[in-house]
Design an enzyme around this catalytic site. Structure first.
Site, PDB file in Angstrom:
ATOM      1  N   LYS A   1      11.580  15.013  23.058  1.00 50.77           N
ATOM      2  CA  LYS A   1      11.157  14.097  21.993  1.00 50.77           C
ATOM      3  C   LYS A   1       9.723  13.619  22.234  1.00 50.77           C
ATOM      4  CE  LYS A   1      15.928  12.613  21.729  1.00 50.77           C
ATOM      5  NZ  LYS A   1      16.451  13.566  20.741  1.00 50.77           N
TER       6      LYS A   1
ATOM      7  N   TRP B   1      25.113   7.706  22.269  1.00 53.03           N
ATOM      8  CA  TRP B   1      24.724   8.292  23.562  1.00 53.03           C
ATOM      9  C   TRP B   1      25.236   7.460  24.721  1.00 53.03           C
ATOM     10  CZ3 TRP B   1      24.064  13.069  22.895  1.00 53.03           C
ATOM     11  CH2 TRP B   1      23.506  13.539  21.706  1.00 53.03           C
TER      12      TRP B   1
ATOM     13  N   ASP C   1      18.806   5.487  30.383  1.00 52.19           N
ATOM     14  CA  ASP C   1      18.598   6.713  29.603  1.00 52.19           C
ATOM     15  C   ASP C   1      17.448   6.422  28.641  1.00 52.19           C
ATOM     16  OD1 ASP C   1      18.603   8.799  27.808  1.00 52.19           O
ATOM     17  OD2 ASP C   1      20.703   8.585  27.199  1.00 52.19           O
TER      18      ASP C   1
HETATM   19  N1  PMP Z   1      20.520  10.285  25.195  1.00 50.31           N
HETATM   20  C1  PMP Z   1      19.826  10.000  24.078  1.00 50.31           C
HETATM   21  C2  PMP Z   1      19.341   8.605  23.863  1.00 50.31           C
HETATM   22  C3  PMP Z   1      19.555  11.012  23.142  1.00 50.31           C
HETATM   23  O1  PMP Z   1      18.869  10.734  22.039  1.00 50.31           O
HETATM   24  C4  PMP Z   1      20.026  12.328  23.396  1.00 50.31           C
HETATM   25  C5  PMP Z   1      19.753  13.487  22.463  1.00 50.31           C
HETATM   26  N2  PMP Z   1      19.323  13.226  21.234  1.00 50.31           N
HETATM   27  C6  PMP Z   1      20.774  12.562  24.552  1.00 50.31           C
HETATM   28  C7  PMP Z   1      20.987  11.523  25.434  1.00 50.31           C
HETATM   29  C8  PMP Z   1      21.330  13.915  24.853  1.00 50.31           C
HETATM   30  O2  PMP Z   1      20.299  14.732  25.275  1.00 50.31           O
HETATM   31  P1  PMP Z   1      20.446  16.295  25.544  1.00 50.31           P
HETATM   32  O3  PMP Z   1      20.702  16.935  24.230  1.00 50.31           O
HETATM   33  O4  PMP Z   1      19.121  16.627  26.139  1.00 50.31           O
HETATM   34  O5  PMP Z   1      21.563  16.495  26.490  1.00 50.31           O
END
Ligand code: PMP
Length: 357
Positions: A193, A102, A169
């Site tokens: 989550k 991520w 994030d």
């Molecule tokens: N950042 C992290 C740490 C994540 O775990 C995730 C999704 N699992 C995301 C960003 C992306 O999120 P989204 O699918 O809501 O765009």
């Protein structure tokens, strides 16, 4: 059969929240309407947005005189671009720490807007640990990190201090543990989550973190406009915000982030103790960097992994297969998951372990 949901996200919601959802889908606050049918510019919904924002700040121990909250759409992934679009000028540098998939995506997205400096990275170690002894940059637009690495299962225990605006994030560990949330100038997280369902992204911005950037930014991507319109620049994801409101209220009723954090610590300890005592299962990441939210582990062979996965399926354990990048298993232990579900998984692992001796 009771299902124990260890899914990485979207993931388990507290029972009480699901019950309230059902009731209010039928009859929202005894109005005769469904929560799915009410207008966003009604007093009732305005109240929900205001109450959810206030609850979020309260749970983070942040003050509304210092921070704004907005509920956006497009997931955390949109934030990967929206943040540099708003806060990184063409001729500036933003500093990123790379701790996994991520963060890598956030880094890639920022490159569209200015210069990006990755000043610490766990990549060489396969993202199985958090970078140590890092030297924080002192000049540039901002510093960005990912507090919990959902895929590899590492998490920051202590955050470095930053003199630059600090962006985080927190998609997979927001409100899961006590921390100094005021360490940060910008916090973002998809709700799916720890705070509800997919469809709304939580953004908390320090009022002092503003910038006039010399580029044209579409209205829907300007934070200022969302703040000024109390998250109602256009039709917001009404139901997703409602579920976030219910989940935040539930967290508050549980005793807030302190109580939730203690429960999460207990769950993580139970599972990691089981992994460490096992001769079949093995943890994958550096012990001191283990995530309380996503416990990743493997078995001694792929055959054993397949065997245990099929037992899990028969016994009602859902969502435990590891991410395709890391293999093995990943048990996600988000706020909504009960201690009983973790105890159930641990018992099954112990039984499996004994059967192989
Ligand atoms: N950042 C992290 C740490 C994540 O775990 C995730 C999704 N699992 C995301 C960003 C992306 O999120 P989204 O699918 O809501 O765009």
């Amino acid at each position: 059969m009771t299902i124990h949901n260890f899914n990485a996200g979207p993931s388990i919601l507290p029972q009480e929240v699901k019950k309230q959802c059902l009731e209010n889908i039928q009859n929202f606050n005894q109005s005769g309407l469904s929560i799915l049918e009410i207008g966003h510019r009604t007093k009732e919904f305005e109240h929900i947005v205001a109450a959810a924002s206030a609850l979020l700040l309260d749970l983070m121990n942040l003050s509304s005189t210092e921070y704004d909250v907005v509920f956006l759409q497009g997931g955390a992934t949109t934030q990967f671009s929206q943040i540099p679009m708003n806060f990184l000028a063409d001729n500036e540098t933003a500093h990123y720490i790379n701790t996994g998939v991520w963060s890598s995506k956030a880094i890639q997205a920022a490159k569209d807007f200015g210069s990006v400096n990755v000043f610490a990275s766990g990549e060489e170690k396969g993202f199985l640990s958090i970078p140590k002894n890092i030297v924080m940059p002192t000049q540039g637009a901002y510093v960005h990190l990912t507090s919990n690495n959902t895929i590899y299962g590492t998490q920051w225990n202590e955050f470095p201090a930053s003199t630059l605006p600090f962006v985080v994030d927190m998609s997979s560990d927001i409100l899961s543990r006590e921390m100094n949330y005021n360490h940060f100038d910008f916090i973002y997280a998809g709700a799916q989550k720890n705070i509800g369902i997919a469809g709304c992204t939580i953004v908390v911005i320090k009022k002092t973190f503003h910038k006039k950037i010399n580029r044209k930014i579409p209205q829907m991507l300007q934070y200022r406009l969302h703040i000024d319109n109390q998250s109602m620049l256009n039709t917001p994801p009404v139901f997703a915000i409602y579920v976030a409101y219910l989940t935040l209220s539930w967290i508050k009723e549980q005793g807030g982030v302190k109580a939730i954090g203690e429960k999460n610590k207990t769950k993580a300890k139970m599972l990691y103790d089981t992994i460490d005592a096992s001769t079949v299962f093995k943890g994958t990441v550096e012990k001191e960097d283990r995530s309380m939210m996503n416990a990743c582990f493997v078995a001694n062979s792929e055959i054993l992994e397949q065997e245990f996965l099929s037992i899990c399926k028969q016994k009602g354990i859902y969502g435990i297969k590891g991410h395709r990048l890391s293999g093995g298993f990943r048990a996600s232990l988000y706020n909504g998951l009960s201690i009983e579900s973790v105890a159930y998984l641990c018992a099954l692992m112990n039984e499996f372990d004994s059967s192989k001796k």
